[in-house]
Design an enzyme around this catalytic site. Structure first.
Site, short mmCIF file in Angstrom:
data_model
loop_
_atom_site.label_atom_id
_atom_site.label_comp_id
_atom_site.label_asym_id
_atom_site.label_seq_id
_atom_site.Cartn_x
_atom_site.Cartn_y
_atom_site.Cartn_z
N LYS A 112 -5.36 2.04 4.75
CA LYS A 112 -4.60 3.03 5.05
C LYS A 112 -5.02 4.44 5.71
O LYS A 112 -4.57 4.87 6.61
CB LYS A 112 -3.64 3.34 3.96
CG LYS A 112 -2.31 4.29 4.07
CD LYS A 112 -2.02 5.03 2.81
CE LYS A 112 -2.82 6.11 2.42
NZ LYS A 112 -2.20 6.91 1.34
N ASP A 130 1.91 3.69 3.71
CA ASP A 130 1.85 4.23 2.39
C ASP A 130 2.94 3.81 1.66
O ASP A 130 3.95 2.91 1.98
CB ASP A 130 1.95 5.59 2.41
CG ASP A 130 3.11 6.26 3.12
OD1 ASP A 130 3.90 5.61 3.47
OD2 ASP A 130 3.40 7.58 2.99
#
Length: 219
Positions: A112, A130
């Site tokens: 991420k 997220d």
């Protein structure tokens, strides 16, 4: 869907404060299990004195801890900041690499974080999944998946290319300020009529099925 997001927020921006790719890497790594506002409050003073890997190493782990002690897990995060700074100096000549494969080598940097850096620092279209994007992908049946990687893969395949660069910011901001975890504000949602969530409060929800992109109205 994304056309509406583009009208609502023509130039969406990430909310983590940074001055260069290095400070972006640090800020995103620090944001794990913390709010952007909390990270910004801690890093303003830190980045004023240490905005390069070399300066961060000169500062040292103990002083980094003092700057970020208001952030959750600050001890381990300070250790990672020093370790990633050392790797950047030793392996990458003090420069932040541009590829995901190299970015995830850095301590404290996962997929991420790497995707955020690739997008925000280098303009490479990515999908940083997220908690907000993972929730929205499943809640509105846009890209259902059991893991962030599954959601990322589906989103990268179905989002029209003209919207891909800004898509992760549009979805994050939509999740943060409208499609909230505990109490989604459906009455002011710009895609309420396209939403397939059983939690939708502004009208009777559509059946909970995964629809092909053309039926969701991605354009």
């Amino acid at each position: 869907m994304f056309r509406r997001f583009s009208v609502q927020r023509p130039e969406p921006k990430g909310e983590l404060e940074h001055v260069n790719p290095f400070t972006l890497v640090v800020a995103v790594a620090l944001s794990a299990q913390a709010t952007d506002a909390g990270v910004n409050k801690a890093t303003r003073a830190l980045f004023a004195v240490a905005d390069t890997p070399e300066k961060m190493l000169a500062l040292g782990e103990e002083k980094v801890r003092d700057y970020i002690k208001t952030i959750g897990l600050y001890r381990n995060k300070a250790k990672n900041v020093i370790a990633l700074s050392q790797m950047l100096v030793d392996r990458f000549g003090g420069e932040v690499p541009k590829t995901r494969e190299e970015l995830v080598m850095l301590p404290g940097v996962g997929r991420k974080t790497a995707n955020v850096v690739m997008s925000m620092a280098f303009g490479i279209p990515t999908m940083a999944v997220d908690t907000h994007i993972f929730r929205i992908g499943n809640r509105i049946r846009l890209a259902p998946g059991k893991t962030p990687d599954e959601v990322e893969d589906k989103l990268m395949r179905i989002i029209p290319k003209p919207y891909l660069f800004h898509a992760h910011h549009w979805l994050i901001l939509h999740g943060r300020y409208c499609c909230k975890a505990r109490k989604p504000e459906c009455e002011r949602c710009v895609i309420a009529d396209l939403c397939r969530s059983p939690e939708k409060t502004c009208s009777v929800p559509a059946p909970l099925v995964e629809l092909p992109p053309q039926q969701i109205g991605l354009e």
